[in-house]
Design an enzyme around this catalytic site. Sequence first.
Site, PDB file in Angstrom:
ATOM      1  N   ASP A 271     -12.550  -2.513  25.756  1.00  0.00           N
ATOM      2  CA  ASP A 271     -12.017  -1.685  26.530  1.00  0.00           C
ATOM      3  C   ASP A 271     -12.725  -1.504  28.036  1.00  0.00           C
ATOM      4  O   ASP A 271     -13.978  -1.107  27.911  1.00  0.00           O
ATOM      5  CB  ASP A 271     -11.565  -0.598  26.030  1.00  0.00           C
ATOM      6  CG  ASP A 271     -10.355  -0.819  25.094  1.00  0.00           C
ATOM      7  OD1 ASP A 271      -9.808  -1.811  24.980  1.00  0.00           O
ATOM      8  OD2 ASP A 271     -10.042   0.319  24.170  1.00  0.00           O
TER       9      ASP A 271
ATOM     10  N   ARG B 295      -6.338   4.355  29.621  1.00  0.00           N
ATOM     11  CA  ARG B 295      -7.189   5.425  29.633  1.00  0.00           C
ATOM     12  C   ARG B 295      -7.775   5.191  31.071  1.00  0.00           C
ATOM     13  O   ARG B 295      -8.655   4.404  31.524  1.00  0.00           O
ATOM     14  CB  ARG B 295      -8.241   5.531  28.885  1.00  0.00           C
ATOM     15  CG  ARG B 295      -7.713   5.594  27.298  1.00  0.00           C
ATOM     16  CD  ARG B 295      -9.061   5.492  26.333  1.00  0.00           C
ATOM     17  NE  ARG B 295      -8.451   5.851  25.081  1.00  0.00           N
ATOM     18  CZ  ARG B 295      -7.787   5.067  24.191  1.00  0.00           C
ATOM     19  NH1 ARG B 295      -8.158   3.608  24.371  1.00  0.00           N
ATOM     20  NH2 ARG B 295      -7.604   5.403  22.922  1.00  0.00           N
TER      21      ARG B 295
ATOM     22  N   GLU C  67     -16.861   4.174  26.856  1.00  0.00           N
ATOM     23  CA  GLU C  67     -16.553   3.850  25.442  1.00  0.00           C
ATOM     24  C   GLU C  67     -16.752   2.400  24.869  1.00  0.00           C
ATOM     25  O   GLU C  67     -17.332   1.645  24.202  1.00  0.00           O
ATOM     26  CB  GLU C  67     -15.599   4.472  24.484  1.00  0.00           C
ATOM     27  CG  GLU C  67     -15.857   4.457  23.107  1.00  0.00           C
ATOM     28  CD  GLU C  67     -14.866   5.650  22.225  1.00  0.00           C
ATOM     29  OE1 GLU C  67     -15.134   5.558  21.091  1.00  0.00           O
ATOM     30  OE2 GLU C  67     -14.151   6.152  22.959  1.00  0.00           O
TER      31      GLU C  67
ATOM     32  N   GLU D 239     -11.701  -5.501  21.006  1.00  0.00           N
ATOM     33  CA  GLU D 239     -12.034  -4.442  19.774  1.00  0.00           C
ATOM     34  C   GLU D 239     -10.799  -4.470  19.034  1.00  0.00           C
ATOM     35  O   GLU D 239     -10.678  -4.344  17.474  1.00  0.00           O
ATOM     36  CB  GLU D 239     -11.778  -3.066  20.625  1.00  0.00           C
ATOM     37  CG  GLU D 239     -12.948  -2.662  21.259  1.00  0.00           C
ATOM     38  CD  GLU D 239     -12.779  -1.350  21.793  1.00  0.00           C
ATOM     39  OE1 GLU D 239     -12.447  -0.281  21.134  1.00  0.00           O
ATOM     40  OE2 GLU D 239     -13.101  -1.083  23.083  1.00  0.00           O
TER      41      GLU D 239
ATOM     42  N   ASP E 258     -13.642   0.864  29.823  1.00  0.00           N
ATOM     43  CA  ASP E 258     -13.876   2.450  29.954  1.00  0.00           C
ATOM     44  C   ASP E 258     -15.536   2.432  29.348  1.00  0.00           C
ATOM     45  O   ASP E 258     -16.118   1.513  28.839  1.00  0.00           O
ATOM     46  CB  ASP E 258     -13.260   3.443  29.349  1.00  0.00           C
ATOM     47  CG  ASP E 258     -12.846   3.126  27.929  1.00  0.00           C
ATOM     48  OD1 ASP E 258     -13.693   2.521  27.274  1.00  0.00           O
ATOM     49  OD2 ASP E 258     -11.853   3.698  27.427  1.00  0.00           O
TER      50      ASP E 258
ATOM     51  N   HIS F  83     -10.396   1.162  38.003  1.00  0.00           N
ATOM     52  CA  HIS F  83      -9.034   1.069  37.193  1.00  0.00           C
ATOM     53  C   HIS F  83      -7.911   1.220  38.068  1.00  0.00           C
ATOM     54  O   HIS F  83      -8.140   1.906  39.198  1.00  0.00           O
ATOM     55  CB  HIS F  83      -9.073   2.089  36.170  1.00  0.00           C
ATOM     56  CG  HIS F  83     -10.113   2.103  35.145  1.00  0.00           C
ATOM     57  ND1 HIS F  83      -9.969   2.491  33.736  1.00  0.00           N
ATOM     58  CD2 HIS F  83     -11.338   1.363  35.032  1.00  0.00           C
ATOM     59  CE1 HIS F  83     -11.085   2.382  32.867  1.00  0.00           C
ATOM     60  NE2 HIS F  83     -11.921   1.458  33.653  1.00  0.00           N
TER      61      HIS F  83
ATOM     62  N   TYR G  78      -4.098  -0.748  31.560  1.00  0.00           N
ATOM     63  CA  TYR G  78      -4.936   0.071  30.550  1.00  0.00           C
ATOM     64  C   TYR G  78      -4.465   1.618  30.886  1.00  0.00           C
ATOM     65  O   TYR G  78      -4.231   1.927  31.919  1.00  0.00           O
ATOM     66  CB  TYR G  78      -6.405  -0.320  30.838  1.00  0.00           C
ATOM     67  CG  TYR G  78      -7.456   0.261  29.994  1.00  0.00           C
ATOM     68  CD1 TYR G  78      -7.080   0.190  28.452  1.00  0.00           C
ATOM     69  CD2 TYR G  78      -8.307   1.521  30.293  1.00  0.00           C
ATOM     70  CE1 TYR G  78      -8.122   0.665  27.503  1.00  0.00           C
ATOM     71  CE2 TYR G  78      -9.176   1.792  29.387  1.00  0.00           C
ATOM     72  CZ  TYR G  78      -9.269   1.525  27.968  1.00  0.00           C
ATOM     73  OH  TYR G  78      -9.783   2.075  27.209  1.00  0.00           O
TER      74      TYR G  78
END
Length: 813
Positions: free
Chosen positions: A82, A304, A86, A9, A84, A348, A302
């Site tokens: 990423d 989040r 999203e 990203e 997650d 995670h 990470y």
Amino acid sequence: MPKSLLIVESPAKARTLVKYLGPDFEVRASVGHVVDLPPTRLGVDLEHDFEPEYEVIKGKEKVVKELKKAAGYAQDIYLATDPDREGEAIAWHIAQQLADKKKHPLESFHRVLFHELTKPAIIKAVAEPQRLDPRRYDSQQARRVLDRLVGYQISPLLWDKVKRGLSAGRVQSVALRLVVERERAITAFVPQEYWTVTAELTADAPPAFTARLAKLDGQKFDPHDEAEALAGVAAIQGQPTLVEKVANRERRQYAPPPFITSTLQQEAYRKLGFAPKRTMGLAQRLYEGLETSEGAVGLITYMRTDSHRLADVAVAQAREVIAQRFGPEFLPPKPNVFKARAGAQEAHEAIRPTSALRTPESLTAHLKRDELALYRLIYNRFLACQMAPALYDQTQAEIKAGRGLLRASGQVLRFRGFTAVYVEDQDEGVKPAAGAEGENGEEAVAEGMLPALTPGQELKQGAITPRQHFTQPPPRFTEASLVKELEEKGIGRPSTYAAILSTIQDKEYVAKLNKRHLQPTPLGEVISDLLVENFPQVMEVGFTAGLEQSLDQVEEGQREWRGLLKDFYGPFAKALKAAQKNMRQIKGKGIPTDLKCPTCAGPMSIRLGKHGEFLACDNYPECKTTRDFTRDPEGNLVIAEPPVGPEVACDKCGQPMVPKKGRYGPFLACSAYPQCKNVMELDAEGNPRAKEAPEALDEPCPQCGGKLLVKPTRNGGRFISCANYPKCRYSRSLPLGVKCPQCGGELSEKRSHRGKVFYGCDQYPKCDYASWDRPLPEPCPTCGHPFLVQKTTRQGATSIRCPQSGCKYTREG
């Protein structure tokens, strides 16, 4: 041999990955989402099972074109967005844009999850790629559609009933409701009086100490007024005071878990003063990689995440550092393991430094001040979570005095344990943990010490003091405590908290009182009330939390995403139809207040103008008085004083000038408007600013032949405009005297659509050269580059440097 293509990203992340993957990989950045629902319409087909209508985001056409070109040469395509939901959705959308039935069918794309940007983690992740996960994508897609259904169908109602530009959101509106309800609980709170009685006592040896009267005649002593308190004083004053019971015990305070997204946002706010949005921006940079003595490297995992899980290798490294730095006594026999939160994404890890050997001190020369502060916070919390508990010697004594029983307690820190590194802060209104004073465990004693006491020992009385107290209302939310409340109630997800807080403040639904406490504005209260009245289900905290659980079920394959939307939309559509008919009309009526008009003493209402809220007399048009308003320290509305001292007369017609508030802040306008439209700008002290005579240029206007003038802008800049304005509207930016390095045109000062100053070529769009740093008409003394640039940091420091790549010339600016 064709290279493999890896897509991330962020360009910063791409730069970090390039040096680890070698020549066999080409790394490109999508710069976030490449497709989304259309910005100007609903974009969800309600007649065909909520089918989303995705389109390439405006401005991303070039990115998609370049990715397609790179994919055409690639042997394999790895999607490393990423890790997650999203990020999974971005990966799917990129794959759908690049998919080619012959060379790269959709099922051939590799999904790579980077939880930390270190060489071992990157090499391992690329060597063990996964497939795109349709369940995670469906879960994120369902969330996106849910938010669109709510936001794009309720917001137009608010525009019609209240004011244009407002917005409603499935999660943000519930967060607003929490703030409004807390404010009303504070307003409705009735303080209750209560009293305490404490006695100063001394034993044979120091120190002196205080004890509180706990029982009277064997019953709990709970005085509600002064008379009852004085009765307690009389019952023990001058009476023999004997130690009846002494209890000694060891108390352990265990280390807090490593950071997850919500706790990082809370602690960064409490300790560093960073808003959640600021915290997440800094954490993103630390994760994506910054230049260090090792080159570009990701410094944290990470950011989040809602999992407390830690990799075994990271725990082993932390234990090694703790043993070397503090000694073996600071290590527990086994690594500390923390219980997972319900619904946590255990794939995670918690937020931790990618290497415990990379201390904050070793990065001082490489990180900016705020980056280093956040890294130190994460590093210290990570070390602390694997350290032994702090130990306290705690003493509790019961003391008989006449008809009363007094209690005293005290404790002493015996072993610092994890508090040698980290002490967790508390929200306002929460009693701090014992031993929690002081940064880094210094002077960590909460209750002080008691002298050596034995049963039957006689004590000497000192002053006996009755004190009046009142119960306190619940505290207003801070950004940290609101994040905690959202997390505890299951509203939203870690990645959404910062955006929620930003939105409700940007929309002026919530304001900060004393730059700290969140208080709803009158507009925020009205919006919350209207939504609760007309959409009680959507605004219900439990319902919103239940939707989050349903989205988790979609990800786990236990529920179909279209079925979830169907169950939601049926009742919502009925509520929407009823609201279109029944929602109260605020536009044109205003919001009533208790304030009186300073001109006619009539009631005043808050009106919602183009540039914000203001007070207007309800007796309009007979009385046309308007005023701005502020809040006092308790948050009550107060009519603001005019922003000028002496009266000012219009320099065109002589009538009084009156204060107004516009897009660029306060100004003075002629009271004879609309006959006279004169205005005066104000300086920082609220005094009229003298108008500068415009400078005339020698060249004529290219449109009408009139004179060209150099005029000031409202924000301190200058521009060129025709003297025949408004008949001729020709204008252009003022050149800086520096030639464009791409095309030879003139560089000039410009502003982005958000008002931020940048410097670009006057031949745009033919030439797209732009710079955030101000070009200076001075050649570089080192390399001869035709101009230098002046760079300004966020802290206001300036420096002058050469923009030429490879040239290191710099000096103070």
